[in-house]
Scaffold this motif. Structure first.
Motif, PDB file in Angstrom:
ATOM      1  N   SER D  31      -7.537   0.529  -0.805  1.00 12.42           N
ATOM      2  CA  SER D  31      -6.426   1.397  -0.945  1.00 12.42           C
ATOM      3  C   SER D  31      -6.669   2.658  -1.555  1.00 12.42           C
ATOM      4  O   SER D  31      -6.101   3.391  -2.286  1.00 12.42           O
ATOM      5  N   GLU D  32      -7.783   3.116  -0.977  1.00 13.40           N
ATOM      6  CA  GLU D  32      -8.137   4.531  -1.091  1.00 13.40           C
ATOM      7  C   GLU D  32      -7.135   5.505  -0.500  1.00 13.40           C
ATOM      8  O   GLU D  32      -6.682   5.102   0.603  1.00 13.40           O
ATOM      9  N   VAL D  33      -7.174   6.844  -0.767  1.00 15.83           N
ATOM     10  CA  VAL D  33      -6.606   8.025  -0.013  1.00 15.83           C
ATOM     11  C   VAL D  33      -7.334   8.914   0.010  1.00 15.83           C
ATOM     12  O   VAL D  33      -8.241   9.360  -1.049  1.00 15.83           O
ATOM     13  N   LEU D  34      -7.509   9.775   1.230  1.00 15.06           N
ATOM     14  CA  LEU D  34      -8.320  11.122   1.321  1.00 15.06           C
ATOM     15  C   LEU D  34      -7.176  12.226   1.190  1.00 15.06           C
ATOM     16  O   LEU D  34      -6.306  12.275   1.924  1.00 15.06           O
ATOM     17  N   VAL D  35      -7.444  12.925   0.076  1.00 10.99           N
ATOM     18  CA  VAL D  35      -6.693  14.189  -0.073  1.00 10.99           C
ATOM     19  C   VAL D  35      -7.398  15.359   0.139  1.00 10.99           C
ATOM     20  O   VAL D  35      -8.303  15.761  -0.461  1.00 10.99           O
ATOM     21  N   ARG D  36      -6.461  16.314   0.832  1.00  8.48           N
ATOM     22  CA  ARG D  36      -6.950  17.808   0.911  1.00  8.48           C
ATOM     23  C   ARG D  36      -6.368  18.475  -0.210  1.00  8.48           C
ATOM     24  O   ARG D  36      -4.990  18.659  -0.445  1.00  8.48           O
ATOM     25  N   THR D  37      -7.297  19.028  -1.159  1.00 11.45           N
ATOM     26  CA  THR D  37      -6.982  20.011  -2.182  1.00 11.45           C
ATOM     27  C   THR D  37      -6.180  21.241  -1.802  1.00 11.45           C
ATOM     28  O   THR D  37      -6.664  21.771  -0.985  1.00 11.45           O
ATOM     29  N   GLU D  38      -5.105  21.489  -2.613  1.00 10.19           N
ATOM     30  CA  GLU D  38      -4.577  22.668  -2.131  1.00 10.19           C
ATOM     31  C   GLU D  38      -4.524  23.799  -3.598  1.00 10.19           C
ATOM     32  O   GLU D  38      -4.539  24.786  -3.325  1.00 10.19           O
ATOM     33  N   ALA D  39      -4.816  23.084  -4.675  1.00 19.71           N
ATOM     34  CA  ALA D  39      -4.720  23.921  -5.709  1.00 19.71           C
ATOM     35  C   ALA D  39      -5.280  22.710  -6.907  1.00 19.71           C
ATOM     36  O   ALA D  39      -5.045  21.710  -6.765  1.00 19.71           O
ATOM     37  N   THR D 126     -11.515  11.595  -2.067  1.00 19.04           N
ATOM     38  CA  THR D 126     -11.190  10.722  -1.789  1.00 19.04           C
ATOM     39  C   THR D 126     -11.331   9.561  -3.148  1.00 19.04           C
ATOM     40  O   THR D 126     -12.329   9.285  -3.776  1.00 19.04           O
ATOM     41  N   PHE D 127     -10.133   8.970  -3.345  1.00 23.93           N
ATOM     42  CA  PHE D 127      -9.904   8.247  -4.719  1.00 23.93           C
ATOM     43  C   PHE D 127      -9.018   7.280  -4.502  1.00 23.93           C
ATOM     44  O   PHE D 127      -8.175   7.072  -3.427  1.00 23.93           O
ATOM     45  N   PRO D 128      -8.698   6.277  -5.320  1.00 24.20           N
ATOM     46  CA  PRO D 128      -7.950   4.895  -5.170  1.00 24.20           C
ATOM     47  C   PRO D 128      -6.430   5.701  -5.212  1.00 24.20           C
ATOM     48  O   PRO D 128      -6.083   6.776  -5.903  1.00 24.20           O
ATOM     49  N   GLU D 129      -5.550   5.248  -4.521  1.00 21.80           N
ATOM     50  CA  GLU D 129      -4.029   5.615  -4.377  1.00 21.80           C
ATOM     51  C   GLU D 129      -3.762   5.639  -5.857  1.00 21.80           C
ATOM     52  O   GLU D 129      -2.758   6.412  -6.065  1.00 21.80           O
ATOM     53  N   ASP D 130      -3.824   4.595  -6.678  1.00 17.74           N
ATOM     54  CA  ASP D 130      -3.232   4.559  -7.979  1.00 17.74           C
ATOM     55  C   ASP D 130      -3.679   5.521  -8.749  1.00 17.74           C
ATOM     56  O   ASP D 130      -2.947   5.971 -10.017  1.00 17.74           O
ATOM     57  N   TRP D 131      -4.459   6.561  -8.456  1.00 17.39           N
ATOM     58  CA  TRP D 131      -4.956   7.974  -9.245  1.00 17.39           C
ATOM     59  C   TRP D 131      -3.897   9.108  -8.855  1.00 17.39           C
ATOM     60  O   TRP D 131      -4.192  10.128  -9.407  1.00 17.39           O
ATOM     61  N   PHE D 132      -3.111   8.953  -8.031  1.00 14.96           N
ATOM     62  CA  PHE D 132      -2.319   9.922  -7.652  1.00 14.96           C
ATOM     63  C   PHE D 132      -0.599   9.505  -7.805  1.00 14.96           C
ATOM     64  O   PHE D 132      -0.264   8.552  -7.746  1.00 14.96           O
TER      65      PHE D 132
END
Lengths: 338, 338, 338, 338
Positions: D31-39, D126-132
């Motif tokens: 259940s991880e997600v990859l996120v592109r950081t904007e700020a 790349t973090f667990p989705e629960d972290w967002f």
């Protein structure tokens, strides 16, 4: 070699389709744990699920029941809350850890074990470790298996939500599983407890468990007002619903609390709005409770020496008899021991 | 020489028995204060008291109404909370200062002014100083007179009990006095507000006051679920009672709150217990509120510039017309100015 | 003929100025009641008032003490809460009925009996009926006299504010009056209780009263963490203040509660902010409590059979000896019987 | 082919060891997600971690910072809360979803991102989705990145714990990131806001943002008492700690609340116990907050149009300048945009 476990399986809706079968034992991965079941306690809801499915999308063969106690046999590599040999109990709502309930207004939260999630009437189960809590040290497995649904419901209503204080008055409708937990908790807290029943024999048993006042079903509101000097009941455990709610409103104290508990089908709540406005009690439906409260409850059980009331223990092969017992209105809980 | 005051008096039950009369002005003793009335706002309850007595032991000639604003003209020797010239408003439940409501389970608390206690439809009144609060600085007398019952009811439901947060969703049934206070308070707090009405014209007026979503009475539950992405309503102001309660249960969010508000006679509350169990909302009847909350509310009015919605102001001689207006479903409040 | 009553009077500040005297018995007017005192319990604060005045504008001759039990001998014409013959106890903060404390930020609420209000070390007292509560049925007068300050303080901290649950851990600093009430209440609720003292003898006495863990003053924090498996203490009754507060922060559980209790002079609270941030306990000073909570407490005493701990009872003539006892650190309470 | 991401890495403790580097982009599993950081927004804590490690067992190369906004680029097969393209923000305490904080009395909960957990100063994470959580719709990425720590801290103190009401008085010490969020939230709720600062220029900027009363650091307690008619402050945001706590106790209203907020090292809390007892405020350390409250806050931001105060935005290459800015006491937040 594949290891198998015995379990009770429903091949299709209907009690005639419930039979013993076997399934493969699943090795725990991630943060799962493998638990050997020692006892399962039944709730009336389990019977409804077997008979009607309760609108849930069951996958067959379906294993019923939500409440179990057992021993951890193996843990996945990322499990951190339990170790092999720990005595555990299941949680009724497996994803609800603390705080607000899950789900939304259209699809309320009802992802219980033995329903939307897999059931526990199986000699071995493999679930995420988050679905378990430590069992109390002072209860045997049969007793511990009664906590996840019936026990936690009474605790959540009276303590987690109700903040019961010593010296308050509690009225409990009936003598079933949640009711007798309510009696035990309320007496442990020093409450003055009123129990209603249509059975004089059951009232006598409730008295032996500490009930202060026994009320036959007719005319009990007036009796309560007389006994309490018109102050009424601080906390009503309304386990009957339906028309009885009007009586709860008549008996509740100003600023008191009515916890509505029961099976999910087949009745409306109805009562005069005037009493609700004038007395301003909190009326709250109780949908079991979260894991943090279950952990609090387990701690309280060990501290106070609370004992669940078990009407009868059945062996693994007698599961149909245990289900049949649910229809006869057990006094306390019905348990299967493995 | 005896000083007299004009007032509206009921010589016997029934609207035909309401007429102007005079009474002696009572000099304040102890901690009483003498207040010159500037405005009185009417509640539907006032009409019921005049017509039926609502089971209260009224003493005739009886002066109706509970909500007033005025100016202190004289103070008793032990009065310490007010001085001559202070602008004040009455409290609805004169003995309820803070904390738990008064009264008991058999005789719930209903000692309001213009009922069990004397009424305010009089040019001069002499009451204990505890029965008054300071008026807001930012409202005129007519506006201030609407706070003690309708205004405080909405505040007590949403803020004192409901702890409303910015961003939550509030649904308000109807467009009467309590409803339009609920709308103003909820918008001031940054809530998303839904208003139901059977009148398109009234909904248009509600929109002008900030309502985000307008709902005609048919089929509104489904609309609410769609608009909220199935999350439902955090706080329902259930001003209708009766069958509508089932719709409130269908629309409320998991863990939300339903405040039941309304007149005290003539309807039952009814709804499916299953939704109450699964969503576990708090359902609470609101019997106006205590003086400490009224003081909080007054402070909030001045801080936020909240304005009560007054449908129409009548002169002292037009009291019968004002009572008649109550039957036509006012949009907001009906006020008598002196 | 004027009826007189014996009382202890202070003619000027200083313990040397405390002597027996007489005063006229005042007939109750309005809602006053005349009460014949049967017992008075002393608090350390009474000693400070006698010695220093604590900054209060005392009127001499001044009658000390706040806590009494007695019997109603006469009632004023408007008294409605009591009748002749009722057994009553005083309230510590006579105007605080329920809800938020009185007073303001510059002049905090400290209008206690035996200070800003008249004292009770008198055979007869005439006070407003609002200053009394009913005494518990299960306590004698000496026991009942210990409730208004020391007893209510412990109850307010643990129950009214702290919502103590069975199975939680409570740490109590010391073995004085409030401390031993805290022990009794916590054990009645099924808490696991830790008591600290510098006296092994006092710890032994605390154990006999049910304390689960005895802690000598040095190094107790580490002991607590070990016993609790690092979970710490859910509720600390911090009766010492000063440097000890840092230890309370070290021992308290995440999300726990520290109730700060003590005399009002002479010490600062000091501790590392980092622990306060990370554990986020509620820290709350307890200034005794309101009458509604005292009434709840009285009800709990009768329900649970709680017994106050009285170190010694003195006769009316031995008041100076009783005051001297306060300096020696009594185990529980010091009481004067009449 | 391996995809890489640019990030700021600490090779060893000390600001001189912070440099740009690259790391492999990790594909999301489970259940991880990859996120592109904007700020990314910086907190003073980030500086302490870089300089001292704050006692944490950092693994080098270590990526600092906890607060980010970005866009979901890929989701693991079991992720259910987000889809590709969703705008998200990180949570400060990644495992704390709702209810009681995690951790225990010996090892309090401090598993924040950019510390015990990995940091976010990286173009891809790349973090667990629960972290967002979902980002607000009405904020750009730089603004949204300020919510997880500073924003939520102010919201948790004033709203989740403090239940702020319109018309209450809030005092905010200083003009940093949490302080300016406190100002925005308090004004949105209709509070009367007092701001203290040693800088007249910063007070002027605070006034432009809605502060009602500006207080230079000397003698402000007396000023507050005068302005409030001795009622004092309902809610103090105590961002300074240390000796200032005594002033908070002097200024707080009876029954008010003091939220203690700040960095975790280097100061003690100290103040007179007498005021704590007499006024009985709740004193509570605020350790940021849980994800459910962050979700509530995001909803409130969109509903009220709240705007974070950003002192300056830096580019990705100017990270050292942004860290240096933290030492100069920014007015509001310092943000890195990618």
């Amino acid at each position: 070699m594949v290891r198998t476990t015995r379990q009770w399986q429903l091949s299709a809706l209907g009690p005639g389709n419930l039979a013993q079968g076997t399934a493969e034992v699943v090795s725990p991965v991630g943060s799962e744990v493998l638990v050997r079941t020692e006892a399962v306690s039944l709730n009336y809801r389990d019977k409804l699920v077997v008979e009607t499915g309760m609108g849930l999308a069951l996958r067959f063969p379906f294993v019923p029941a939500s409440d179990m106690a057992g021993v951890v046999e193996a843990v996945g590599p990322q499990a951190s809350r339990f170790k092999v040999g720990d005595r555990v109990i299941s949680t009724f709502s497996p994803m609800w850890i603390d705080g607000k309930p899950l789900g939304n207004a259209r699809t309320p939260p009802y992802r219980a074990l033995g329903g939307a999630s897999p059931g526990v009437l199986s000699e071995m189960v493999t679930f995420p470790e988050d679905w378990f809590s430590h069992a109390p040290e002072t209860l045997d497995a049969a007793e511990a298996s009664t906590l996840p649904c019936a026990g936690l419901t009474a605790w959540f209503a009276l303590i987690e939500q109700g903040k019961l204080q010593a010296g308050e008055r509690v009225l409990i409708k009936g003598t079933g599983g949640v009711a007798m937990f309510g009696l035990a908790i309320a007496k442990a807290y020093g409450a003055e407890v009123f129990v209603t029943s249509s059975s004089a024999a059951k009232l006598t048993r409730a008295k032996a468990l500490g009930a202060d006042h026994l009320l036959m079903r007719e005319g009990w509101v007036e009796t309560v007002l007389e006994i309490t000097g018109d102050d009424g009941i601080d906390h009503v455990l309304d386990l009957a619903g339906g028309e009885g709610f009007a009586q709860s409103l008549a008996a509740v104290a100003v600023g008191g609390r009515i916890s509505v508990i029961g099976v999910l089908e087949g009745f409306d709540l109805s009562g005069p709005a005037g009493l609700l406005l004038l007395k301003s009690p909190v009326v709250q439906g109780i949908g079991v409770g979260h894991r943090r409260a279950l952990e609090d409850f387990v701690r309280a059980i060990d501290a106070k020496g609370l004992k669940p009331v078990i009407d009868r223990r059945y062996g693994f092969d007698a599961v149909p008899d245990a289900f049949a017992h649910l229809d006869r209105g057990p006094f306390g809980k019905v348990v299967i021991t493995f």
